[in-house]
Design a protein around this motif. Structure first.
Motif, PDB file in Angstrom:
ATOM      1  N   GLY A  79       0.817  -1.211   0.000  1.00  0.00           N
ATOM      2  CA  GLY A  79       0.000   0.000   0.000  1.00  0.00           C
ATOM      3  C   GLY A  79       0.849   1.258   0.000  1.00  0.00           C
ATOM      4  N   ILE A  80       0.152   2.405   0.031  1.00  0.00           N
ATOM      5  CA  ILE A  80       0.816   3.701   0.041  1.00  0.00           C
ATOM      6  C   ILE A  80       1.102   4.126   1.483  1.00  0.00           C
ATOM      7  CG2 ILE A  80       0.634   6.136  -0.606  1.00  0.00           C
ATOM      8  CD1 ILE A  80       0.862   4.301  -2.984  1.00  0.00           C
ATOM      9  N   VAL A  81       2.351   4.541   1.754  1.00  0.00           N
ATOM     10  CA  VAL A  81       2.717   5.010   3.088  1.00  0.00           C
ATOM     11  C   VAL A  81       2.108   6.385   3.305  1.00  0.00           C
ATOM     12  CG1 VAL A  81       4.622   5.641   4.609  1.00  0.00           C
ATOM     13  CG2 VAL A  81       4.855   3.687   3.057  1.00  0.00           C
ATOM     14  N   GLU A  82       1.298   6.515   4.349  1.00  0.00           N
ATOM     15  CA  GLU A  82       0.652   7.788   4.661  1.00  0.00           C
ATOM     16  C   GLU A  82       1.456   8.617   5.655  1.00  0.00           C
ATOM     17  OE1 GLU A  82      -3.276   6.975   6.092  1.00  0.00           O
ATOM     18  OE2 GLU A  82      -4.170   7.293   4.115  1.00  0.00           O
ATOM     19  N   GLU A  83       1.935   7.965   6.727  1.00  0.00           N
ATOM     20  CA  GLU A  83       2.594   8.698   7.811  1.00  0.00           C
ATOM     21  C   GLU A  83       3.827   7.927   8.297  1.00  0.00           C
ATOM     22  OE1 GLU A  83      -0.423   8.766  10.710  1.00  0.00           O
ATOM     23  OE2 GLU A  83      -1.732  10.171   9.657  1.00  0.00           O
ATOM     24  N   ILE A  84       4.848   8.678   8.710  1.00  0.00           N
ATOM     25  CA  ILE A  84       6.043   8.102   9.323  1.00  0.00           C
ATOM     26  C   ILE A  84       6.205   8.740  10.696  1.00  0.00           C
ATOM     27  CG2 ILE A  84       8.552   7.841   9.182  1.00  0.00           C
ATOM     28  CD1 ILE A  84       8.269   7.867   6.141  1.00  0.00           C
ATOM     29  N   HIS A  85       6.311   7.905  11.743  1.00  0.00           N
ATOM     30  CA  HIS A  85       6.304   8.403  13.118  1.00  0.00           C
ATOM     31  C   HIS A  85       7.619   8.149  13.867  1.00  0.00           C
ATOM     32  CE1 HIS A  85       2.006   9.281  12.846  1.00  0.00           C
ATOM     33  NE2 HIS A  85       1.836   8.076  12.305  1.00  0.00           N
ATOM     34  N   PHE A  86       8.728   8.042  13.159  1.00  0.00           N
ATOM     35  CA  PHE A  86      10.012   7.870  13.843  1.00  0.00           C
ATOM     36  C   PHE A  86      11.084   8.708  13.159  1.00  0.00           C
ATOM     37  CE2 PHE A  86      10.123   4.703  10.470  1.00  0.00           C
ATOM     38  CZ  PHE A  86      11.420   4.783   9.997  1.00  0.00           C
ATOM     39  N   ASN A  87      12.091   9.068  13.940  1.00  0.00           N
ATOM     40  CA  ASN A  87      13.240   9.810  13.418  1.00  0.00           C
ATOM     41  C   ASN A  87      14.403   8.844  13.201  1.00  0.00           C
ATOM     42  OD1 ASN A  87      11.940  12.370  13.615  1.00  0.00           O
ATOM     43  ND2 ASN A  87      12.411  12.408  15.809  1.00  0.00           N
ATOM     44  N   PHE A  99       5.101   3.565  11.238  1.00  0.00           N
ATOM     45  CA  PHE A  99       4.543   4.200  10.036  1.00  0.00           C
ATOM     46  C   PHE A  99       3.164   3.610   9.759  1.00  0.00           C
ATOM     47  CE2 PHE A  99       6.980   0.577   8.537  1.00  0.00           C
ATOM     48  CZ  PHE A  99       6.169  -0.006   7.572  1.00  0.00           C
ATOM     49  N   LYS A 100       2.404   4.323   8.935  1.00  0.00           N
ATOM     50  CA  LYS A 100       1.007   3.950   8.652  1.00  0.00           C
ATOM     51  C   LYS A 100       0.811   3.826   7.141  1.00  0.00           C
ATOM     52  CE  LYS A 100      -3.411   3.576  10.004  1.00  0.00           C
ATOM     53  NZ  LYS A 100      -3.972   3.129   8.706  1.00  0.00           N
ATOM     54  N   VAL A 101       0.189   2.702   6.741  1.00  0.00           N
ATOM     55  CA  VAL A 101      -0.129   2.452   5.341  1.00  0.00           C
ATOM     56  C   VAL A 101      -1.609   2.776   5.111  1.00  0.00           C
ATOM     57  CG1 VAL A 101      -0.220   0.693   3.512  1.00  0.00           C
ATOM     58  CG2 VAL A 101       1.651   0.667   5.181  1.00  0.00           C
ATOM     59  N   ASN A 102      -1.925   3.340   3.947  1.00  0.00           N
ATOM     60  CA  ASN A 102      -3.309   3.709   3.617  1.00  0.00           C
ATOM     61  C   ASN A 102      -4.224   2.490   3.725  1.00  0.00           C
ATOM     62  OD1 ASN A 102      -5.632   3.966   1.533  1.00  0.00           O
ATOM     63  ND2 ASN A 102      -4.938   6.065   1.830  1.00  0.00           N
ATOM     64  N   ASP A 103      -5.379   2.666   4.429  1.00  0.00           N
ATOM     65  CA  ASP A 103      -6.298   1.550   4.649  1.00  0.00           C
ATOM     66  C   ASP A 103      -7.717   1.859   4.218  1.00  0.00           C
ATOM     67  OD1 ASP A 103      -7.003   3.393   6.536  1.00  0.00           O
ATOM     68  OD2 ASP A 103      -6.793   2.065   8.267  1.00  0.00           O
ATOM     69  N   LEU A 104      -7.938   2.845   3.336  1.00  0.00           N
ATOM     70  CA  LEU A 104      -9.287   3.231   2.914  1.00  0.00           C
ATOM     71  C   LEU A 104     -10.021   2.067   2.253  1.00  0.00           C
ATOM     72  CD1 LEU A 104      -8.736   6.848   1.488  1.00  0.00           C
ATOM     73  CD2 LEU A 104      -9.831   6.172   3.645  1.00  0.00           C
ATOM     74  N   GLY A 183       4.113   8.560   0.842  1.00  0.00           N
ATOM     75  CA  GLY A 183       3.742   8.425  -0.562  1.00  0.00           C
ATOM     76  C   GLY A 183       4.392   7.247  -1.245  1.00  0.00           C
ATOM     77  N   THR A 184       5.336   6.600  -0.603  1.00  0.00           N
ATOM     78  CA  THR A 184       5.987   5.426  -1.183  1.00  0.00           C
ATOM     79  C   THR A 184       5.008   4.258  -1.228  1.00  0.00           C
ATOM     80  OG1 THR A 184       8.161   6.089  -0.349  1.00  0.00           O
ATOM     81  CG2 THR A 184       7.888   3.778  -0.953  1.00  0.00           C
ATOM     82  N   TYR A 185       5.002   3.549  -2.372  1.00  0.00           N
ATOM     83  CA  TYR A 185       4.204   2.323  -2.437  1.00  0.00           C
ATOM     84  C   TYR A 185       5.072   1.210  -1.870  1.00  0.00           C
ATOM     85  CZ  TYR A 185       1.329  -1.526  -4.103  1.00  0.00           C
ATOM     86  OH  TYR A 185       0.536  -2.646  -4.166  1.00  0.00           O
ATOM     87  N   ILE A 186       4.643   0.663  -0.760  1.00  0.00           N
ATOM     88  CA  ILE A 186       5.461  -0.303  -0.039  1.00  0.00           C
ATOM     89  C   ILE A 186       4.914  -1.706  -0.225  1.00  0.00           C
ATOM     90  CG2 ILE A 186       4.222  -0.187   2.155  1.00  0.00           C
ATOM     91  CD1 ILE A 186       6.952  -0.216   3.547  1.00  0.00           C
ATOM     92  N   THR A 187       5.836  -2.681  -0.246  1.00  0.00           N
ATOM     93  CA  THR A 187       5.481  -4.097  -0.317  1.00  0.00           C
ATOM     94  C   THR A 187       6.256  -4.828   0.784  1.00  0.00           C
ATOM     95  OG1 THR A 187       7.268  -4.656  -1.855  1.00  0.00           O
ATOM     96  CG2 THR A 187       5.178  -3.922  -2.813  1.00  0.00           C
ATOM     97  N   PRO A 188       5.866  -6.067   1.089  1.00  0.00           N
ATOM     98  CA  PRO A 188       6.588  -6.814   2.138  1.00  0.00           C
ATOM     99  C   PRO A 188       8.076  -7.027   1.834  1.00  0.00           C
ATOM    100  CG  PRO A 188       4.449  -7.810   1.747  1.00  0.00           C
ATOM    101  CD  PRO A 188       4.630  -6.769   0.682  1.00  0.00           C
TER     102      PRO A 188
END
Length: 352
Positions: A79-87, A99-104, A183-188
């Motif tokens: 899916g598309i990465v929506e948010e990143i919560h680490f430095n 991080f959070k992947v789009n789940d709509l 915005g990155t499309y991420i896969t396993p």
């Protein structure tokens, strides 16, 4: 006339024979005198008087430092990465969302599944009432109940997929450099970052099989790392249950506190493993040992003459080595010029 020639010939031959004899005789005398001088001349060497002492035996080994816990952070779903919560390079806590992947799309599927589940639940309730009134058969009720359970399981499956869109830290530690952006499309298959726990570190090393029975759980070892003079301690907590056939070594693992964060995973460690204390040990300088085909030998002085002695050795340090057999207390051990010494050669030992 012929007699005269014969006389002179015999005279010349006799003189030649006499001169040759004298030359050979003088040469032999010179050689004998040189041999006597050489045999009587003593070689000056250094040596020590052998004595026994208590030896705190230890083994010098090379090991590797590893993180107490480490894991590669990846997403279980695409899916598309929506948010990143680490430095990058920062500390994270166990359970923290990284991080959070789009789940709509998944939430839409969940709404659909919930509707089917509610309908199946209502059908199951009605079928139960009809069964009590004997208006339907048991088989028809079982079908309605199975439909409800199937719809319920589908809803739970989608909920589990939605939960996977929020990737959390499995343990507290320091996270490395990330390879994604919003915005990155991420896969396993994509590695997001590495998470390591360096509050404690593991030191893994191998020991020769002959020392296997001297290693104990909870024993303390000391180690150093390149570029630092500091000495660190670690406690052995695990030992491999078998010796590796290829190397004839036993793998051991210890754990060390790293609250200061000075130690880094992946570095080499110079390990000092304490072994059994040897009482009445005979310790000699390493330069006194001469390797030979059948083992090792030393030279001792016996009544002013060199005596060759075969020895059996054990642990070796930078400057000394333990001798298990061959030498005894009181022997005068020769420590210099050992490569040029011969059996029964006269020596004069300067004992230090």
């Amino acid at each position: 006339m012929k007699l005269k020639h014969i006389f002179y010939t015999l005279l010349i031959i006799g003189l030649g024979t006499f001169i040759t004899y004298r030359i050979i005789s003088n040469k032999n005398k010179n050689d004998d005198s040189k041999d006597k001088v050489g045999k009587n001349k003593s070689t000056n060497v250094n040596g020590i008087v052998v004595h026994s002492q208590t030896f705190d035996n230890y083994l010098s080994l090379s090991g590797s430092i590893e993180a107490n816990e480490q894991v590669e952070i990846r997403s279980e779903i695409s899916g598309i990465v929506e948010e990143i919560h680490f430095n990058e390079g920062g500390n994270v806590s166990k359970g923290q969302v990284l991080f959070k992947v789009n789940d709509l799309e998944l939430r839409a599927q969940l709404g659909q599944a919930n509707t089917k589940e509610n309908l199946a639940s209502e059908n199951e309730r009605r079928a139960k009432l009809l069964l009590q009134k004997e208006a339907i058969s048991q088989e028809e009720f079982d079908i309605a109940r199975a439909d409800y359970k199937s719809a319920q399981a589908q809803s739970q499956l989608i909920k589990a997929q939605i939960a996977k869109t929020s990737v959390r830290a499995p343990f507290s530690g320091k996270i490395g450099l990330r390879s994604i952006s919003p915005g990155t499309y991420i896969t396993p298959s994509i590695l997001v970052a590495k998470l390591v726990n360096i509050g404690k570190l593991k030191i893994t090393f191998s020991i020769p099989e002959k020392y296997a029975n001297q290693v104990k759980i909870n024993s303390t070892i000391r180690f150093t790392v390149a570029g630092s003079y500091d000495k660190y301690e670690a406690k052995i907590y695990a030992i491999e249950p078998e010796v590796q056939i290829a190397t004839r070594t036993l793998q051991v693992r210890a754990i060390s506190e790293n609250k200061s964060g000075k130690l880094l995973p992946g570095t080499f460690a110079n390990v000092e493993l304490p072994l059994d204390v040897i009482k009445d040990a005979i310790i000699v300088p390493t330069e006194a040992i001469v390797p030979v085909q059948n083992g090792k030998k030393v030279f001792v002085s016996n009544m002013g003459k060199v005596k060759e002695v075969m020895v059996e050795t054990a642990t070796r340090t930078d400057a000394s080595i333990i001798v298990l057999s061959g030498l005894k207390t009181g022997d005068t051990l020769i420590t210099s010029g050992v490569m040029s010494l011969k059996e029964d050669a006269p020596v004069k030992v300067n004992v230090k």
